[in-house]
Design a protein around this motif. Structure first.
Motif, mmCIF file in Angstrom:
data_model
loop_
_atom_site.group_PDB
_atom_site.id
_atom_site.type_symbol
_atom_site.label_atom_id
_atom_site.label_comp_id
_atom_site.label_asym_id
_atom_site.label_seq_id
_atom_site.Cartn_x
_atom_site.Cartn_y
_atom_site.Cartn_z
ATOM 1 N N PHE A 153 -12.312 16.128 64.328
ATOM 2 C CA PHE A 153 -13.672 15.582 64.312
ATOM 3 C C PHE A 153 -14.287 15.635 65.699
ATOM 4 O O PHE A 153 -13.590 15.754 66.711
ATOM 5 N N ALA A 154 -15.607 15.540 65.726
ATOM 6 C CA ALA A 154 -16.346 15.580 66.990
ATOM 7 C C ALA A 154 -16.839 14.189 67.346
ATOM 8 O O ALA A 154 -17.151 13.381 66.471
ATOM 9 N N VAL A 155 -16.900 13.913 68.639
ATOM 10 C CA VAL A 155 -17.480 12.679 69.169
ATOM 11 C C VAL A 155 -18.617 13.078 70.099
ATOM 12 O O VAL A 155 -18.427 13.878 71.015
ATOM 13 N N LEU A 156 -19.801 12.530 69.842
ATOM 14 C CA LEU A 156 -20.962 12.782 70.695
ATOM 15 C C LEU A 156 -21.526 11.441 71.139
ATOM 16 O O LEU A 156 -21.903 10.626 70.302
ATOM 17 N N PRO A 210 -25.010 25.579 71.659
ATOM 18 C CA PRO A 210 -25.011 24.156 71.997
ATOM 19 C C PRO A 210 -23.646 23.736 72.538
ATOM 20 O O PRO A 210 -22.624 24.362 72.236
ATOM 21 N N ALA A 211 -23.626 22.671 73.321
ATOM 22 C CA ALA A 211 -22.376 22.216 73.951
ATOM 23 C C ALA A 211 -21.295 21.961 72.914
ATOM 24 O O ALA A 211 -20.138 22.357 73.098
ATOM 25 N N LEU A 212 -21.639 21.301 71.814
ATOM 26 C CA LEU A 212 -20.623 20.982 70.815
ATOM 27 C C LEU A 212 -20.054 22.238 70.175
ATOM 28 O O LEU A 212 -18.847 22.318 69.918
ATOM 29 N N SER A 272 -6.982 19.273 70.778
ATOM 30 C CA SER A 272 -8.130 18.458 71.179
ATOM 31 C C SER A 272 -8.767 19.036 72.441
ATOM 32 O O SER A 272 -8.077 19.539 73.338
ATOM 33 N N VAL A 273 -10.085 18.967 72.486
ATOM 34 C CA VAL A 273 -10.839 19.512 73.617
ATOM 35 C C VAL A 273 -11.857 18.474 74.076
ATOM 36 O O VAL A 273 -12.601 17.915 73.266
ATOM 37 N N VAL A 274 -11.888 18.203 75.381
ATOM 38 C CA VAL A 274 -12.901 17.306 75.945
ATOM 39 C C VAL A 274 -13.902 18.151 76.732
ATOM 40 O O VAL A 274 -13.536 19.108 77.418
ATOM 41 N N GLY A 275 -15.159 17.799 76.599
ATOM 42 C CA GLY A 275 -16.202 18.524 77.321
ATOM 43 C C GLY A 275 -16.360 18.004 78.731
ATOM 44 O O GLY A 275 -16.442 16.788 78.945
ATOM 45 N N VAL A 276 -16.380 18.901 79.692
ATOM 46 C CA VAL A 276 -16.505 18.500 81.094
ATOM 47 C C VAL A 276 -17.552 19.362 81.802
ATOM 48 O O VAL A 276 -17.914 20.444 81.330
ATOM 49 N N GLN A 277 -18.037 18.855 82.905
ATOM 50 C CA GLN A 277 -18.828 19.628 83.856
ATOM 51 C C GLN A 277 -18.473 19.159 85.262
ATOM 52 O O GLN A 277 -17.993 18.038 85.456
ATOM 53 N N THR A 278 -18.711 20.031 86.225
ATOM 54 C CA THR A 278 -18.455 19.688 87.619
ATOM 55 C C THR A 278 -19.526 18.725 88.121
ATOM 56 O O THR A 278 -20.714 18.928 87.891
ATOM 57 N N VAL A 279 -19.089 17.677 88.794
ATOM 58 C CA VAL A 279 -20.027 16.712 89.379
ATOM 59 C C VAL A 279 -19.819 16.669 90.882
ATOM 60 O O VAL A 279 -18.802 17.145 91.403
ATOM 61 N N ALA A 280 -20.791 16.118 91.586
ATOM 62 C CA ALA A 280 -20.676 15.972 93.038
ATOM 63 C C ALA A 280 -19.483 15.083 93.373
ATOM 64 O O ALA A 280 -19.200 14.116 92.663
ATOM 65 N N LYS A 281 -18.793 15.411 94.459
ATOM 66 C CA LYS A 281 -17.582 14.678 94.831
ATOM 67 C C LYS A 281 -17.833 13.184 94.960
ATOM 68 O O LYS A 281 -17.013 12.359 94.546
ATOM 69 N N GLU A 282 -19.001 12.825 95.492
ATOM 70 C CA GLU A 282 -19.275 11.398 95.689
ATOM 71 C C GLU A 282 -19.550 10.663 94.368
ATOM 72 O O GLU A 282 -19.601 9.430 94.341
ATOM 73 N N ARG A 331 -18.766 14.575 75.190
ATOM 74 C CA ARG A 331 -18.535 15.487 74.069
ATOM 75 C C ARG A 331 -17.031 15.706 73.914
ATOM 76 O O ARG A 331 -16.341 16.046 74.881
ATOM 77 N N TYR A 332 -16.536 15.516 72.687
ATOM 78 C CA TYR A 332 -15.113 15.679 72.404
ATOM 79 C C TYR A 332 -14.947 16.327 71.030
ATOM 80 O O TYR A 332 -15.744 16.092 70.123
ATOM 81 N N VAL A 333 -13.891 17.113 70.879
ATOM 82 C CA VAL A 333 -13.387 17.498 69.560
ATOM 83 C C VAL A 333 -11.924 17.066 69.540
ATOM 84 O O VAL A 333 -11.130 17.521 70.371
ATOM 85 N N LEU A 334 -11.571 16.158 68.628
ATOM 86 C CA LEU A 334 -10.254 15.531 68.648
ATOM 87 C C LEU A 334 -9.508 15.750 67.339
ATOM 88 O O LEU A 334 -10.113 15.871 66.268
#
Length: 220
Positions: A59-62, A75-77, A90-100, A146-149
Protein backbone atom coordinates in the motif's frame (compact mmCIF):
# COMPACT_ATOMS: atom_id res chain seq x y z
CA UNK A 1 -15.20 13.57 -3.70
CA UNK A 2 -18.79 13.20 -2.53
CA UNK A 3 -22.20 14.42 -3.65
CA UNK A 4 -23.42 17.50 -1.79
CA UNK A 5 -27.13 17.63 -2.54
CA UNK A 6 -27.83 20.79 -0.53
CA UNK A 7 -25.08 22.71 -2.31
CA UNK A 8 -26.18 21.44 -5.72
CA UNK A 9 -29.80 22.46 -5.10
CA UNK A 10 -28.74 25.94 -4.01
CA UNK A 11 -26.62 26.33 -7.13
CA UNK A 12 -29.41 25.06 -9.36
CA UNK A 13 -31.85 27.51 -7.79
CA UNK A 14 -29.38 30.30 -8.61
CA UNK A 15 -29.06 29.14 -12.21
CA UNK A 16 -25.43 28.13 -11.74
CA UNK A 17 -25.58 24.96 -13.80
CA UNK A 18 -21.90 25.18 -14.79
CA UNK A 19 -20.83 25.05 -11.14
CA UNK A 20 -23.21 22.13 -10.49
CA UNK A 21 -21.52 20.14 -13.27
CA UNK A 22 -18.08 21.06 -11.91
CA UNK A 23 -18.71 19.74 -8.39
CA UNK A 24 -20.54 16.66 -9.70
CA UNK A 25 -17.56 15.87 -11.97
CA UNK A 26 -15.28 16.10 -8.92
CA UNK A 27 -17.53 13.70 -7.00
CA UNK A 28 -17.26 11.21 -9.87
CA UNK A 29 -13.43 11.23 -9.96
CA UNK A 30 -12.88 8.61 -7.27
CA UNK A 31 -14.43 6.43 -4.60
CA UNK A 32 -13.04 7.44 -1.21
CA UNK A 33 -13.19 5.25 1.90
CA UNK A 34 -12.56 6.80 5.30
CA UNK A 35 -11.11 5.25 8.45
CA UNK A 36 -10.89 7.59 11.45
CA UNK A 37 -7.93 7.71 13.77
CA UNK A 38 -9.87 8.22 17.00
CA UNK A 39 -6.89 9.48 19.01
CA UNK A 40 -3.78 11.44 17.92
CA UNK A 41 -1.23 8.69 18.58
CA UNK A 42 1.14 9.34 15.68
CA UNK A 43 1.59 8.44 12.03
CA UNK A 44 2.38 4.80 12.78
CA UNK A 45 -0.89 4.43 14.69
CA UNK A 46 -2.84 6.19 11.92
CA UNK A 47 -1.52 3.68 9.38
CA UNK A 48 -2.30 0.77 11.70
CA UNK A 49 -5.93 1.93 11.77
CA UNK A 50 -6.15 1.00 8.08
CA UNK A 51 -4.94 -2.59 8.55
CA UNK A 52 -8.35 -4.26 8.20
CA UNK A 53 -9.05 -2.27 5.02
CA UNK A 54 -5.70 -2.96 3.33
CA UNK A 55 -5.30 -6.60 4.30
CA UNK A 56 -2.32 -8.39 2.75
CA UNK A 57 -1.65 -5.95 -0.08
CA UNK A 58 1.26 -3.54 -0.50
CA UNK A 59 0.00 0.00 0.00
CA UNK A 60 0.95 3.64 -0.45
CA UNK A 61 1.16 6.35 2.21
CA UNK A 62 0.84 9.99 1.15
CA UNK A 63 1.12 12.74 3.74
CA UNK A 64 -1.18 15.60 2.87
CA UNK A 65 1.17 18.40 3.90
CA UNK A 66 3.73 17.32 1.26
CA UNK A 67 2.62 18.30 -2.25
CA UNK A 68 4.83 17.15 -5.14
CA UNK A 69 4.57 18.42 -8.72
CA UNK A 70 6.40 16.76 -11.61
CA UNK A 71 4.63 18.01 -14.72
CA UNK A 72 7.13 16.71 -17.27
CA UNK A 73 7.34 13.12 -16.06
CA UNK A 74 5.80 10.59 -13.66
CA UNK A 75 4.11 11.65 -10.42
CA UNK A 76 6.21 10.98 -7.32
CA UNK A 77 4.03 8.09 -6.17
CA UNK A 78 4.19 6.40 -9.58
CA UNK A 79 8.00 6.58 -9.37
CA UNK A 80 7.85 4.80 -6.01
CA UNK A 81 5.40 2.18 -7.30
CA UNK A 82 7.76 1.44 -10.20
CA UNK A 83 10.63 1.08 -7.72
CA UNK A 84 8.51 -1.34 -5.66
CA UNK A 85 7.73 -3.39 -8.78
CA UNK A 86 11.47 -3.57 -9.44
CA UNK A 87 12.49 -4.56 -5.90
CA UNK A 88 9.31 -6.13 -4.42
CA UNK A 89 10.36 -4.31 -1.23
CA UNK A 90 9.16 -1.32 0.74
CA UNK A 91 10.27 2.00 -0.72
CA UNK A 92 10.43 5.40 0.99
CA UNK A 93 10.47 8.58 -1.05
CA UNK A 94 13.38 10.90 -0.40
CA UNK A 95 14.97 14.07 -1.73
CA UNK A 96 18.22 15.82 -0.91
CA UNK A 97 17.86 18.67 1.58
CA UNK A 98 20.27 21.35 2.73
CA UNK A 99 22.69 20.10 5.39
CA UNK A 100 21.43 22.61 7.93
CA UNK A 101 17.87 21.28 7.47
CA UNK A 102 18.49 17.58 8.19
CA UNK A 103 17.36 18.10 11.79
CA UNK A 104 13.81 18.72 10.51
CA UNK A 105 13.32 15.33 8.84
CA UNK A 106 13.74 11.60 9.02
CA UNK A 107 17.11 10.96 7.37
CA UNK A 108 18.05 7.69 5.65
CA UNK A 109 21.36 5.88 5.85
CA UNK A 110 22.31 4.22 2.52
CA UNK A 111 23.90 0.78 2.47
CA UNK A 112 27.40 1.11 1.08
CA UNK A 113 27.52 -2.59 0.22
CA UNK A 114 24.81 -2.24 -2.45
CA UNK A 115 25.30 -0.08 -5.56
CA UNK A 116 22.73 2.55 -6.45
CA UNK A 117 20.23 1.52 -9.13
CA UNK A 118 17.80 3.18 -11.53
CA UNK A 119 20.14 5.97 -12.59
CA UNK A 120 21.40 6.44 -9.04
CA UNK A 121 17.95 7.20 -7.64
CA UNK A 122 17.30 3.85 -5.95
CA UNK A 123 19.41 2.88 -2.93
CA UNK A 124 19.15 0.10 -0.36
CA UNK A 125 19.02 1.31 3.25
CA UNK A 126 20.61 0.11 6.47
CA UNK A 127 19.10 2.67 8.86
CA UNK A 128 16.83 5.67 9.36
CA UNK A 129 17.28 8.43 11.92
CA UNK A 130 14.44 10.71 13.01
CA UNK A 131 15.50 14.40 13.04
CA UNK A 132 19.23 13.91 13.76
CA UNK A 133 21.60 16.66 14.78
CA UNK A 134 23.40 18.12 11.76
CA UNK A 135 26.74 16.62 12.76
CA UNK A 136 25.18 13.17 13.33
CA UNK A 137 23.07 12.83 10.16
CA UNK A 138 24.05 9.75 8.10
CA UNK A 139 23.21 11.49 4.81
CA UNK A 140 21.38 14.51 3.40
CA UNK A 141 18.48 12.42 2.00
CA UNK A 142 15.23 13.22 3.82
CA UNK A 143 12.03 11.17 3.85
CA UNK A 144 9.38 13.42 2.34
CA UNK A 145 5.86 12.14 2.80
CA UNK A 146 5.66 9.31 0.23
CA UNK A 147 5.95 5.59 0.97
CA UNK A 148 5.08 2.25 -0.61
CA UNK A 149 5.08 -0.38 2.14
CA UNK A 150 4.57 -4.11 2.43
CA UNK A 151 1.80 -5.32 4.79
CA UNK A 152 4.45 -6.85 7.09
CA UNK A 153 4.80 -3.40 8.65
CA UNK A 154 1.38 -3.83 10.32
CA UNK A 155 2.72 -6.64 12.52
CA UNK A 156 5.47 -4.33 13.73
CA UNK A 157 3.17 -1.37 14.28
CA UNK A 158 0.96 -3.56 16.49
CA UNK A 159 3.88 -4.08 18.89
CA UNK A 160 5.59 -0.73 18.36
CA UNK A 161 6.18 1.22 21.58
CA UNK A 162 5.94 4.96 21.86
CA UNK A 163 8.73 6.94 20.26
CA UNK A 164 9.42 10.63 19.68
CA UNK A 165 6.70 12.86 21.11
CA UNK A 166 5.18 9.93 22.96
CA UNK A 167 3.64 8.70 19.69
CA UNK A 168 3.83 5.51 17.65
CA UNK A 169 6.29 6.46 14.92
CA UNK A 170 6.28 4.91 11.46
CA UNK A 171 10.05 5.48 11.25
CA UNK A 172 10.62 3.18 14.24
CA UNK A 173 8.56 0.40 12.66
CA UNK A 174 10.37 0.75 9.32
CA UNK A 175 13.73 0.46 11.11
CA UNK A 176 12.55 -2.83 12.65
CA UNK A 177 11.28 -3.95 9.25
CA UNK A 178 14.84 -3.59 7.92
CA UNK A 179 15.81 -6.57 10.10
CA UNK A 180 13.26 -8.72 8.25
CA UNK A 181 13.02 -7.31 4.72
CA UNK A 182 15.04 -5.08 2.43
CA UNK A 183 14.04 -1.40 2.48
CA UNK A 184 14.88 1.00 -0.32
CA UNK A 185 14.85 4.76 -0.73
CA UNK A 186 13.96 6.36 -4.04
CA UNK A 187 15.15 9.90 -4.78
CA UNK A 188 12.01 10.99 -6.62
CA UNK A 189 11.87 13.70 -9.26
CA UNK A 190 9.60 16.70 -8.74
CA UNK A 191 9.15 19.98 -6.91
CA UNK A 192 8.04 19.38 -3.34
CA UNK A 193 6.07 21.91 -1.33
CA UNK A 194 5.80 21.67 2.44
CA UNK A 195 2.33 23.18 2.87
CA UNK A 196 2.43 22.40 6.58
CA UNK A 197 4.99 25.21 6.84
CA UNK A 198 3.71 28.80 6.60
CA UNK A 199 6.23 29.90 3.98
CA UNK A 200 5.84 26.61 2.07
CA UNK A 201 2.07 27.16 1.93
CA UNK A 202 2.54 30.71 0.60
CA UNK A 203 5.09 29.54 -1.99
CA UNK A 204 2.80 26.75 -3.20
CA UNK A 205 -0.15 29.14 -3.48
CA UNK A 206 1.86 31.63 -5.55
CA UNK A 207 3.48 29.00 -7.79
CA UNK A 208 0.16 27.27 -8.51
CA UNK A 209 -1.55 30.62 -9.15
CA UNK A 210 1.16 31.61 -11.65
CA UNK A 211 0.36 28.47 -13.65
CA UNK A 212 -3.36 29.30 -13.93
CA UNK A 213 -4.46 31.30 -16.97
CA UNK A 214 -7.19 33.02 -14.96
CA UNK A 215 -4.86 34.13 -12.17
CA UNK A 216 -1.29 34.50 -13.39
CA UNK A 217 -1.60 38.09 -14.66
CA UNK A 218 -3.14 39.26 -11.38
CA UNK A 219 -0.44 37.52 -9.34
CA UNK A 220 2.44 38.79 -11.46
Amino acid sequence: FDVNYELEERLKASGKDKQVKLIRDIADLANIYYIRQKEPKGLGHAILCAKTFIGEEPFAVLLGDDVVVNKNSKPALKQLIDAYEQTKSSVVGVQTVAKEDVCKYGIVSPSHSHPRENGGRLVKLNNMVEKPAVEEAPSDMAVLGRYVLTPKVFELLETQGKGAGGEIQLTDAIKRLMDIQAIYAYDFEGIRYDVGDKFGFIKATIDFALKREDLKEKVQ
